[in-house]
Motif scaffolding. Structure first.
Motif, PDB file in Angstrom:
ATOM      1  N   LEU A 208      14.070 -16.872 -14.119  1.00  0.00           N
ATOM      2  CA  LEU A 208      14.040 -18.333 -14.112  1.00  0.00           C
ATOM      3  C   LEU A 208      12.707 -18.805 -13.524  1.00  0.00           C
ATOM      4  N   ILE A 209      11.997 -19.644 -14.282  1.00  0.00           N
ATOM      5  CA  ILE A 209      10.683 -20.139 -13.878  1.00  0.00           C
ATOM      6  C   ILE A 209      10.790 -21.607 -13.476  1.00  0.00           C
ATOM      7  N   ASP A 210      10.482 -21.900 -12.214  1.00  0.00           N
ATOM      8  CA  ASP A 210      10.417 -23.282 -11.745  1.00  0.00           C
ATOM      9  C   ASP A 210      11.740 -24.033 -11.970  1.00  0.00           C
ATOM     10  N   ARG A 211      12.835 -23.291 -12.101  1.00  0.00           N
ATOM     11  CA  ARG A 211      14.169 -23.850 -12.398  1.00  0.00           C
ATOM     12  C   ARG A 211      14.190 -24.678 -13.686  1.00  0.00           C
ATOM     13  N   ARG A 212      13.162 -24.467 -14.551  1.00  0.00           N
ATOM     14  CA  ARG A 212      13.045 -25.286 -15.768  1.00  0.00           C
ATOM     15  C   ARG A 212      13.033 -24.484 -17.055  1.00  0.00           C
ATOM     16  N   ALA A 213      12.785 -23.185 -16.992  1.00  0.00           N
ATOM     17  CA  ALA A 213      12.680 -22.374 -18.215  1.00  0.00           C
ATOM     18  C   ALA A 213      12.916 -20.903 -17.855  1.00  0.00           C
ATOM     19  N   TYR A 214      13.230 -20.108 -18.874  1.00  0.00           N
ATOM     20  CA  TYR A 214      13.394 -18.668 -18.661  1.00  0.00           C
ATOM     21  C   TYR A 214      12.235 -17.890 -19.280  1.00  0.00           C
ATOM     22  N   LEU A 215      11.771 -16.910 -18.545  1.00  0.00           N
ATOM     23  CA  LEU A 215      10.888 -15.909 -19.113  1.00  0.00           C
ATOM     24  C   LEU A 215      11.817 -14.750 -19.472  1.00  0.00           C
ATOM     25  N   VAL A 216      11.889 -14.425 -20.743  1.00  0.00           N
ATOM     26  CA  VAL A 216      12.802 -13.379 -21.212  1.00  0.00           C
ATOM     27  C   VAL A 216      11.982 -12.127 -21.520  1.00  0.00           C
ATOM     28  N   ASP A 217      12.192 -11.109 -20.714  1.00  0.00           N
ATOM     29  CA  ASP A 217      11.443  -9.858 -20.845  1.00  0.00           C
ATOM     30  C   ASP A 217      12.230  -8.912 -21.747  1.00  0.00           C
ATOM     31  N   LEU A 218      11.753  -8.753 -22.976  1.00  0.00           N
ATOM     32  CA  LEU A 218      12.433  -7.884 -23.947  1.00  0.00           C
ATOM     33  C   LEU A 218      12.032  -6.427 -23.711  1.00  0.00           C
ATOM     34  N   PRO A 219      12.903  -5.477 -24.067  1.00  0.00           N
ATOM     35  CA  PRO A 219      12.579  -4.060 -23.828  1.00  0.00           C
ATOM     36  C   PRO A 219      11.295  -3.650 -24.544  1.00  0.00           C
ATOM     37  N   GLY A 220      10.488  -2.829 -23.868  1.00  0.00           N
ATOM     38  CA  GLY A 220       9.276  -2.303 -24.502  1.00  0.00           C
ATOM     39  C   GLY A 220       9.651  -1.390 -25.664  1.00  0.00           C
ATOM     40  N   TYR A 221       8.887  -1.450 -26.731  1.00  0.00           N
ATOM     41  CA  TYR A 221       9.224  -0.636 -27.906  1.00  0.00           C
ATOM     42  C   TYR A 221       8.175   0.446 -28.146  1.00  0.00           C
ATOM     43  N   GLY A 222       8.548   1.400 -28.989  1.00  0.00           N
ATOM     44  CA  GLY A 222       7.592   2.440 -29.378  1.00  0.00           C
ATOM     45  C   GLY A 222       7.410   3.537 -28.357  1.00  0.00           C
ATOM     46  N   TYR A 223       8.307   3.613 -27.369  1.00  0.00           N
ATOM     47  CA  TYR A 223       8.168   4.641 -26.331  1.00  0.00           C
ATOM     48  C   TYR A 223       8.726   5.953 -26.856  1.00  0.00           C
ATOM     49  N   ALA A 224       7.853   6.952 -26.986  1.00  0.00           N
ATOM     50  CA  ALA A 224       8.223   8.196 -27.668  1.00  0.00           C
ATOM     51  C   ALA A 224       9.217   9.054 -26.888  1.00  0.00           C
ATOM     52  N   LYS A 225       9.265   8.895 -25.556  1.00  0.00           N
ATOM     53  CA  LYS A 225      10.047   9.824 -24.750  1.00  0.00           C
ATOM     54  C   LYS A 225      11.523   9.465 -24.594  1.00  0.00           C
ATOM     55  N   VAL A 226      11.973   8.402 -25.250  1.00  0.00           N
ATOM     56  CA  VAL A 226      13.408   8.115 -25.171  1.00  0.00           C
ATOM     57  C   VAL A 226      14.117   8.694 -26.392  1.00  0.00           C
ATOM     58  N   SER A 227      15.415   8.944 -26.252  1.00  0.00           N
ATOM     59  CA  SER A 227      16.188   9.577 -27.325  1.00  0.00           C
ATOM     60  C   SER A 227      16.332   8.632 -28.523  1.00  0.00           C
ATOM     61  N   GLN A 228      16.673   9.216 -29.654  1.00  0.00           N
ATOM     62  CA  GLN A 228      16.882   8.425 -30.868  1.00  0.00           C
ATOM     63  C   GLN A 228      18.021   7.428 -30.663  1.00  0.00           C
ATOM     64  N   ALA A 229      19.069   7.882 -29.962  1.00  0.00           N
ATOM     65  CA  ALA A 229      20.215   6.998 -29.705  1.00  0.00           C
ATOM     66  C   ALA A 229      19.782   5.786 -28.888  1.00  0.00           C
ATOM     67  N   GLU A 230      18.906   6.042 -27.918  1.00  0.00           N
ATOM     68  CA  GLU A 230      18.386   4.963 -27.073  1.00  0.00           C
ATOM     69  C   GLU A 230      17.573   3.984 -27.926  1.00  0.00           C
ATOM     70  N   LYS A 231      16.735   4.523 -28.796  1.00  0.00           N
ATOM     71  CA  LYS A 231      15.925   3.673 -29.674  1.00  0.00           C
ATOM     72  C   LYS A 231      16.813   2.822 -30.572  1.00  0.00           C
ATOM     73  N   GLU A 232      17.887   3.436 -31.087  1.00  0.00           N
ATOM     74  CA  GLU A 232      18.790   2.698 -31.980  1.00  0.00           C
ATOM     75  C   GLU A 232      19.524   1.595 -31.228  1.00  0.00           C
ATOM     76  N   ARG A 233      19.897   1.889 -29.969  1.00  0.00           N
ATOM     77  CA  ARG A 233      20.590   0.886 -29.160  1.00  0.00           C
ATOM     78  C   ARG A 233      19.637  -0.287 -28.881  1.00  0.00           C
ATOM     79  N   TRP A 234      18.382   0.066 -28.567  1.00  0.00           N
ATOM     80  CA  TRP A 234      17.381  -0.974 -28.336  1.00  0.00           C
ATOM     81  C   TRP A 234      17.222  -1.834 -29.589  1.00  0.00           C
ATOM     82  N   ALA A 235      17.091  -1.175 -30.751  1.00  0.00           N
ATOM     83  CA  ALA A 235      16.872  -1.905 -32.007  1.00  0.00           C
ATOM     84  C   ALA A 235      18.038  -2.847 -32.296  1.00  0.00           C
TER      85      ALA A 235
END
Length: 198
Positions: A68-95
């Protein structure tokens, strides 16, 4: 009135659709590949060293994090993509989570912030994310991070390559940024404030 990004607080991590925040406040969705320095950009924006790591420990890489920024808006941090070291299942869940966010929350995204590495041509994943933002119809700001890693003479050709790869027009926003030194911070805050009518 400009948003005060120094007034930022972690609110929630959402791993499933029912946890998405829907209270009507503007949302700025930040996306970028895992090693692009997204957390550093967010931390520079809010003037803190580790805000973006709160609620985003290694076990929560598939979460959508709300600040929450300044009680007026949200900064929404989406998961980083393209990370090679996570499992395929993890990538699919992210997608799947990302797909749900963009399908169900499209009308809640006030602005999309796509963070790319100024030193490299945008990747296929960057292009996919860019397309997702375009499909929502929200304004998009492309932030070219790691400006401090280039010589001055390299900046213009690098920016041109990003513009051409993402097919940006002159009207599209592309901000050279240094999370390390703070270049571009004021400009990004100005555009985000404008996006939510401030």
């Amino acid at each position: 009135m400009a948003l005060n990004f120094n007034k930022a607080e972690f609110v929630r991590s959402a791993g499933v659709q029912r946890d998405f925040i829907r209270d009507g406040l503007p949302q700025f969705a930040f996306a970028g590949r895992s090693n692009v320095g997204k957390s550093s950009v967010i931390n520079r924006l809010v003037g803190r060293k580790n805000l973006a790591y709160v609620g985003a420990s290694p076990g929560k890489t598939t979460q959508v994090n709300y600040f929450l920024i300044d009680r007026r808006a949200y900064l929404v941090d989406l998961p980083g993509y393209g990370y090679a070291k996570v499992s395929q299942a993890e990538k699919e869940r992210w997608a799947k989570l990302m797909e749900t966010y963009f399908q169900q929350e499209a009308d809640r995204i006030t602005a999309g912030v796509l963070i790319v590495d100024i030193r490299h041509k945008p990747t296929a994943n960057d292009l996919t994310m860019h397309d997702w933002f375009r499909q929502t119809g929200c304004p998009e700001i492309v932030v070219a991070n790691k400006l401090d890693k280039l010589k001055k003479s390299q900046v213009e050709p690098a920016m041109t390559l990003i513009r051409e790869t993402l097919e940006l027009t002159e009207r599209d926003l592309l901000i050279p940024f240094s999370a390390e030194k703070g270049d571009g911070r004021d400009e990004l805050i100005r555009h985000l404030t404008a996006a939510c009518g401030g």
